[in-house]
Structures are given as C-alpha cells and as structure tokens.
Scaffold this motif. Structure first.
Motif, PDB file in Angstrom:
ATOM      1  N   ARG A 193       0.922  -1.177   0.041  1.00  0.00           N
ATOM      2  CA  ARG A 193      -0.095  -0.079   0.129  1.00  0.00           C
ATOM      3  C   ARG A 193       0.821   1.321   0.008  1.00  0.00           C
ATOM      4  N   GLY A 194       2.276   1.275  -0.033  1.00  0.00           N
ATOM      5  CA  GLY A 194       3.159   2.287  -0.091  1.00  0.00           C
ATOM      6  C   GLY A 194       2.962   3.259   1.288  1.00  0.00           C
ATOM      7  N   HIS A 195       2.901   2.456   2.362  1.00  0.00           N
ATOM      8  CA  HIS A 195       2.832   3.020   3.713  1.00  0.00           C
ATOM      9  C   HIS A 195       4.216   3.085   4.146  1.00  0.00           C
ATOM     10  N   LEU A 196       4.874   4.112   3.481  1.00  0.00           N
ATOM     11  CA  LEU A 196       6.276   4.100   3.892  1.00  0.00           C
ATOM     12  C   LEU A 196       6.913   4.012   5.093  1.00  0.00           C
ATOM     13  N   GLU A 197       6.373   4.880   5.941  1.00  0.00           N
ATOM     14  CA  GLU A 197       6.930   4.888   7.497  1.00  0.00           C
ATOM     15  C   GLU A 197       6.488   3.728   8.462  1.00  0.00           C
ATOM     16  N   ILE A 198       5.505   3.060   8.043  1.00  0.00           N
ATOM     17  CA  ILE A 198       5.243   1.921   8.834  1.00  0.00           C
ATOM     18  C   ILE A 198       6.301   0.850   8.185  1.00  0.00           C
ATOM     19  N   LEU A 199       6.403   0.639   6.663  1.00  0.00           N
ATOM     20  CA  LEU A 199       7.486  -0.353   6.348  1.00  0.00           C
ATOM     21  C   LEU A 199       8.774  -0.150   6.697  1.00  0.00           C
ATOM     22  N   GLU A 200       8.981   1.177   7.083  1.00  0.00           N
ATOM     23  CA  GLU A 200      10.534   1.612   7.425  1.00  0.00           C
ATOM     24  C   GLU A 200      10.565   0.607   9.177  1.00  0.00           C
ATOM     25  N   LEU A 201       9.521   1.023   9.675  1.00  0.00           N
ATOM     26  CA  LEU A 201       9.410   0.375  11.093  1.00  0.00           C
ATOM     27  C   LEU A 201       9.505  -1.131  11.136  1.00  0.00           C
ATOM     28  N   THR A 202       8.830  -1.680  10.067  1.00  0.00           N
ATOM     29  CA  THR A 202       8.860  -3.226  10.004  1.00  0.00           C
ATOM     30  C   THR A 202      10.422  -3.769   9.466  1.00  0.00           C
ATOM     31  N   LEU A 203      10.914  -3.115   8.574  1.00  0.00           N
ATOM     32  CA  LEU A 203      12.277  -3.407   8.240  1.00  0.00           C
ATOM     33  C   LEU A 203      13.222  -3.255   9.232  1.00  0.00           C
ATOM     34  N   ALA A 204      13.128  -2.244  10.245  1.00  0.00           N
ATOM     35  CA  ALA A 204      13.884  -2.224  11.343  1.00  0.00           C
ATOM     36  C   ALA A 204      13.818  -3.292  12.248  1.00  0.00           C
ATOM     37  N   ARG A 205      12.590  -3.909  12.310  1.00  0.00           N
ATOM     38  CA  ARG A 205      12.144  -4.912  13.487  1.00  0.00           C
ATOM     39  C   ARG A 205      12.055  -6.268  12.978  1.00  0.00           C
ATOM     40  N   GLY A 206      12.883  -6.645  11.824  1.00  0.00           N
ATOM     41  CA  GLY A 206      13.046  -8.142  11.230  1.00  0.00           C
ATOM     42  C   GLY A 206      12.096  -8.305  10.314  1.00  0.00           C
ATOM     43  N   ALA A 207      11.475  -7.366   9.335  1.00  0.00           N
ATOM     44  CA  ALA A 207      10.593  -7.839   8.346  1.00  0.00           C
ATOM     45  C   ALA A 207      11.333  -9.020   7.588  1.00  0.00           C
ATOM     46  N   ASP A 208      10.481 -10.123   7.196  1.00  0.00           N
ATOM     47  CA  ASP A 208      10.768 -11.129   6.427  1.00  0.00           C
ATOM     48  C   ASP A 208      10.883 -10.758   5.109  1.00  0.00           C
ATOM     49  N   LEU A 209      11.970 -10.615   4.364  1.00  0.00           N
ATOM     50  CA  LEU A 209      11.932 -10.245   3.143  1.00  0.00           C
ATOM     51  C   LEU A 209      11.398 -10.945   1.886  1.00  0.00           C
ATOM     52  N   LYS A 210      11.508 -12.424   2.177  1.00  0.00           N
ATOM     53  CA  LYS A 210      11.126 -13.578   1.329  1.00  0.00           C
ATOM     54  C   LYS A 210       9.730 -13.947   1.646  1.00  0.00           C
ATOM     55  N   SER A 211       9.085 -13.143   2.447  1.00  0.00           N
ATOM     56  CA  SER A 211       7.650 -13.683   3.035  1.00  0.00           C
ATOM     57  C   SER A 211       6.911 -13.262   1.698  1.00  0.00           C
ATOM     58  N   THR A 212       5.774 -13.931   1.320  1.00  0.00           N
ATOM     59  CA  THR A 212       5.010 -13.658   0.226  1.00  0.00           C
ATOM     60  C   THR A 212       3.348 -13.686   0.553  1.00  0.00           C
ATOM     61  N   ASN A 213       2.752 -13.029  -0.293  1.00  0.00           N
ATOM     62  CA  ASN A 213       1.356 -12.587   0.003  1.00  0.00           C
ATOM     63  C   ASN A 213       0.545 -13.851  -0.664  1.00  0.00           C
ATOM     64  N   ARG A 214      -0.866 -13.942  -0.641  1.00  0.00           N
ATOM     65  CA  ARG A 214      -1.669 -14.962  -1.358  1.00  0.00           C
ATOM     66  C   ARG A 214      -1.389 -14.999  -2.677  1.00  0.00           C
ATOM     67  N   PHE A 215      -0.962 -14.517  -3.322  1.00  0.00           N
ATOM     68  CA  PHE A 215      -0.489 -14.407  -4.835  1.00  0.00           C
ATOM     69  C   PHE A 215       0.818 -14.787  -4.849  1.00  0.00           C
ATOM     70  N   GLY A 216       1.536 -15.442  -3.992  1.00  0.00           N
ATOM     71  CA  GLY A 216       2.787 -15.701  -3.980  1.00  0.00           C
ATOM     72  C   GLY A 216       3.917 -14.626  -4.234  1.00  0.00           C
ATOM     73  N   GLY A 217       3.502 -13.290  -4.378  1.00  0.00           N
ATOM     74  CA  GLY A 217       4.421 -12.381  -4.260  1.00  0.00           C
ATOM     75  C   GLY A 217       4.872 -11.707  -3.095  1.00  0.00           C
TER      76      GLY A 217
END
Length: 223
Positions: free
Chosen positions: A104-128
């Motif tokens: 959704r382009g929620h950049l500020e929250i995205l930054e918070l998740t990246l700083a707290r261990g976001a799983d960059l390999k995780s995928t959505n229901r479309f496998g993306g």
C-alpha cells in the motif's frame, strides 16, 4: 456449618474467577484493536501496561499492528512494534504488517517493520513479495526502499509475473511506472525474464504502447 459455607463460597468464587478473567481479557483485547484502528497511542500503552497481549487475533486473523497498518496509523504502529508486535504475523488472507505496508505504500510503517526484522522473503496470497504489488501500484519510494533492503527483484509470483512485469502489465505506463522500471533495472532486474507464457517485458511494453518503458528496456539490453 460455617466452615462448609466458607468452603462452598471459595469454590464458587474460584469457578467464577476464570470466566470473569477471560471476559476482562477479551474486553482489553477488543479495546486494543480499537485503539490501534483509531491511532490512540495513549490507550495502546495503557492497555499493554495492564498486561494485554500485544498480538491477539481478531475474527479475520489480524493483529492490532496489522489493523493499525491498514489505517496507516504510524504512531500506533510504532508503539505496538516497540512493545514487541510481530511485523510478520499474517492474517487469514496472508497479509502481514510488513507485506501490507509495502503493497500500500505506507512507507513510514514499512520502515518500522524493516527495522524490526521484516521477512523479505515472505509472500502474499498471490505468492508475491512486497515489491511486486508496490511496483504494480506505482509506489516509487516504496519500491526504492524495498530494493535497497534486499528484496529479490526477480521473484516470480504464482501468476508467473515479476515486479518488472507487473509494473508494465498492470499499469498505465505513466511517469511513476517509468521511474519504477528505472529502479528495477538499476536494481539488477532481468529485463528478459518472461512471463509464464514466454512473453518478455519488452514485448508487453510494445504491445501496450508504452514507448517510454520500451525504450528503457531496450537500452538495458531487453529483447
């Protein structure tokens, strides 16, 4: 007789305490979801200080952090993440705070998740990955940040599409999409990786009349 009454009273209170405690906890969890949706940081901190779990689930499997992310409540998300909320916890349709913020382009929250261990390999229901819908929807800065973070630029979803293909196929070919194509090319995207039907990004761009994108792809060695 008095002793028997005392024992019975103690038993009755013990039986009632469990349901009452559970009801109270449920009320606190409901209040936490409401506070997250409304961005009420003071209420979030108060409820967590009272022992409310940070990651309860609602009927759709969402956590309060995901609810705050849906509403783009940045400070609420920050408070929950600082309290230990799981940035990768998925709901019933496979959205997580990290994936949703990226899509959704929620950049500020995205930054918070990246700083707290976001799983960059995780995928959505479309496998993306988070990068693919961000590219599709024209979220230029989000795409830039996800590439910088190290998301696989050539990941293929279950539709057979990469971020580059979605930036072409599901867009209007305008200025934002052109910037995203530039970012993906600079990030090392394979400009000749075709879709599941074997059609290349360049062929799609030409078919759709996206001359500016086609020119960028050709300059990068697309065939």
């Amino acid at each position: 007789m008095h002793r028997l009454l005392a024992i019975l009273s103690a038993v009755l209170l013990g039986v009632m305490a469990g349901p009452l405690a559970g009801w109270g906890q449920a009320m606190h969890e409901t209040a936490l979801f409401a506070a997250a949706a409304n961005g009420d940081v003071a209420a979030i901190r108060d409820l967590l200080a009272r022992g409310t779990p940070v990651d309860p689930r609602d009927a759709e499997g969402r956590t309060p952090l995901l609810v705050a992310t849906h509403a783009n409540r940045v400070e609420a998300a920050r408070a929950l993440i600082e309290a230990g909320a799981d940035v990768n916890a998925k709901d019933q349709i496979q959205d997580s705070p990290y994936l949703y913020a990226g899509a959704r382009g929620h950049l500020e929250i995205l930054e918070l998740t990246l700083a707290r261990g976001a799983d960059l390999k995780s995928t959505n229901r479309f496998g993306g990955t988070a990068l693919i819908p961000a590219a599709e929807r024209g979220h230029v800065e989000t795409v830039r940040r996800l590439i910088e973070a190290g998301v696989d630029v050539d990941h293929v979803n279950r539709l057979g599409w990469t971020a580059l293909l979605e930036a072409i196929l599901l867009s209007d070919g305008g200025a934002r999409q052109q910037q995203i194509v530039d970012l993906l090319i600079a990030g090392g995207a394979d400009v000749n990786l075709p879709d599941a039907e074997g059609v290349s990004p360049l062929a799609h761009a030409r078919r759709m009349g996206f001359e500016a994108i086609a020119a960028r792809l050709a300059a990068a060695g697309a065939r």
